[in-house]
Design an enzyme around this catalytic site. Structure first.
Site, PDB file in Angstrom:
ATOM      1  N   ASP A 249       1.037  -1.474  -0.015  1.00 28.57           N
ATOM      2  CA  ASP A 249      -0.300   0.265  -0.054  1.00 28.57           C
ATOM      3  C   ASP A 249       0.820   1.119   0.279  1.00 28.57           C
ATOM      4  O   ASP A 249       0.583   2.069  -0.458  1.00 28.57           O
ATOM      5  CB  ASP A 249      -0.975   0.213   1.257  1.00 28.57           C
ATOM      6  CG  ASP A 249      -2.066  -0.598   1.309  1.00 28.57           C
ATOM      7  OD1 ASP A 249      -2.231  -1.449  -0.080  1.00 28.57           O
ATOM      8  OD2 ASP A 249      -3.035  -0.452   2.383  1.00 28.57           O
ATOM      9  N   HIS A 272      -2.477   4.747   4.575  1.00 28.26           N
ATOM     10  CA  HIS A 272      -3.529   5.918   3.959  1.00 28.26           C
ATOM     11  C   HIS A 272      -3.303   7.449   4.195  1.00 28.26           C
ATOM     12  O   HIS A 272      -2.516   8.624   3.275  1.00 28.26           O
ATOM     13  CB  HIS A 272      -5.114   5.591   2.786  1.00 28.26           C
ATOM     14  CG  HIS A 272      -4.427   3.905   2.129  1.00 28.26           C
ATOM     15  ND1 HIS A 272      -3.535   3.214   1.381  1.00 28.26           N
ATOM     16  CD2 HIS A 272      -5.507   3.557   2.687  1.00 28.26           C
ATOM     17  CE1 HIS A 272      -4.188   2.271   1.507  1.00 28.26           C
ATOM     18  NE2 HIS A 272      -5.071   2.219   2.131  1.00 28.26           N
TER      19      HIS A 272
END
Length: 311
Positions: A249, A272
């Site tokens: 990610d 994120h």
């Protein structure tokens, strides 16, 4: 000269969005030098182009989501990080992504299917210098205190390494590797990182579904964990698959910069939102970075000149 890369031909994928549950069709096409990666919403009456840049990110709550100029009310494409991670892993600089819904298909929950798709289309060198975002001084962002503390940092480095540490209050996750360091110049992205799947706890999934999220999530595209064990019958792909997915990610989230990094990235319990905050903090400090290219491949960091499937 270390050159930019695009696809030799187009390739397609069909799947479902992990949050929306919608069927999605996506076409990946070659793009000219210095185009970058551009998503195109072709399902709209007037197709809309959304370039991948730090200022087009409009939401980071459950995934990385972009929209024109970062407008939260504009057309969106969400969950872009796994595809971007695969692009970074193969050294792709320029690509058009035509998509007929607002979410990238999750496929198997990792980046491996995207790597396969991109490699099946072929990687082509372009007659233009590949540009890197070189970190010149340390930049760090922090959030929370005590047990809720999380942080992420970028430091100067002639190459690109990522170090991640996770900490989940769950026996099944705690029994696996909690920290991992990956070198993007090692040639091991496809083997060591790409196959790591997204994961979720059953308690969290129930809450998210009540909010209209993870509607497309299933055992064939995610690791599902209850209070004590992994529920997938085939178990884990790596002994440390959870932390490796966080690195996967992070590679995708950092690729939102528009260029591959030359840096040492470190994160403790980040995600994120923190990754985007870190990237924005870096780019806001003009003295903390510069764009560089390598006229002589031998001057580039080890492993960066090899053609896919090197990374």
């Amino acid at each position: 000269m270390l050159k930019q890369r695009t696809l030799k031909s187009l390739t397609r994928a069909v799947g479902v969005g992990i949050h929306s549950g919608q069927k999605v069709e996506m076409t990946l096409r070659p793009a000219a030098p210095d185009t970058g990666i551009v998503f195109r919403r072709v399902d709209l009456s007037q197709p809309v182009d959304i370039p991948v840049r730090s200022d087009t990110v409009c939401d980071t709550r459950m995934a990385t989501t972009i929209s024109p100029n970062g407008d939260p009310n504009g057309p969106k494409v969400q969950t872009i990080e796994h595809l971007l991670s695969a692009c970074a892993g193969l050294g792709l600089d320029n690509l058009y992504v035509d998509i007929n819904a607002d979410e990238v298909p999750v496929l198997d929950g990792s980046a491996a299917s995207f790597v396969f798709l991109l490699q099946s289309a072929g990687i082509e060198l372009q007659n233009a210098p590949k540009k890197f975002l070189k970190v010149k001084k340390p930049v760090e962002v922090r959030q929370g205190e005590g047990k809720r503390l999380m942080w992420a940092r970028l430091e100067p480095h002639h190459g690109y390494t990522l170090n991640f540490q996770i900490e989940f209050d769950n026996p099944a996750v705690s029994a696996t590797g909690q920290q991992y360091t990956f070198d993007m110049g090692s040639g091991q992205y496809k083997r060591e990182i790409a196959r790591a799947r997204t994961f979720g706890m059953t308690s969290d999934i129930e809450v998210m579904r009540s909010r209209g999220l993870t509607l497309g999530g299933a055992m064939d595209n995610a690791i599902v964990v209850d209070d004590y064990r992994v529920l997938n019958t085939d178990g884990l792909r790596y002994d440390d698959e959870f932390v490796k997915h966080k690195i996967l990610d992070a590679i995708g989230d950092m690729q939102v910069a528009g260029y591959p990094l030359l840096a040492a990235y470190t994160s403790f319990k980040g995600g994120h939102a923190l990754n985007n905050k870190l990237l924005r903090a870096l780019l806001a400090d003009q003295e903390a970075w510069e764009l560089v290219s390598f006229e002589d491949e031998k001057q580039a960091p080890a492993g960066f000149a090899e053609l896919a499937p090197a990374w």
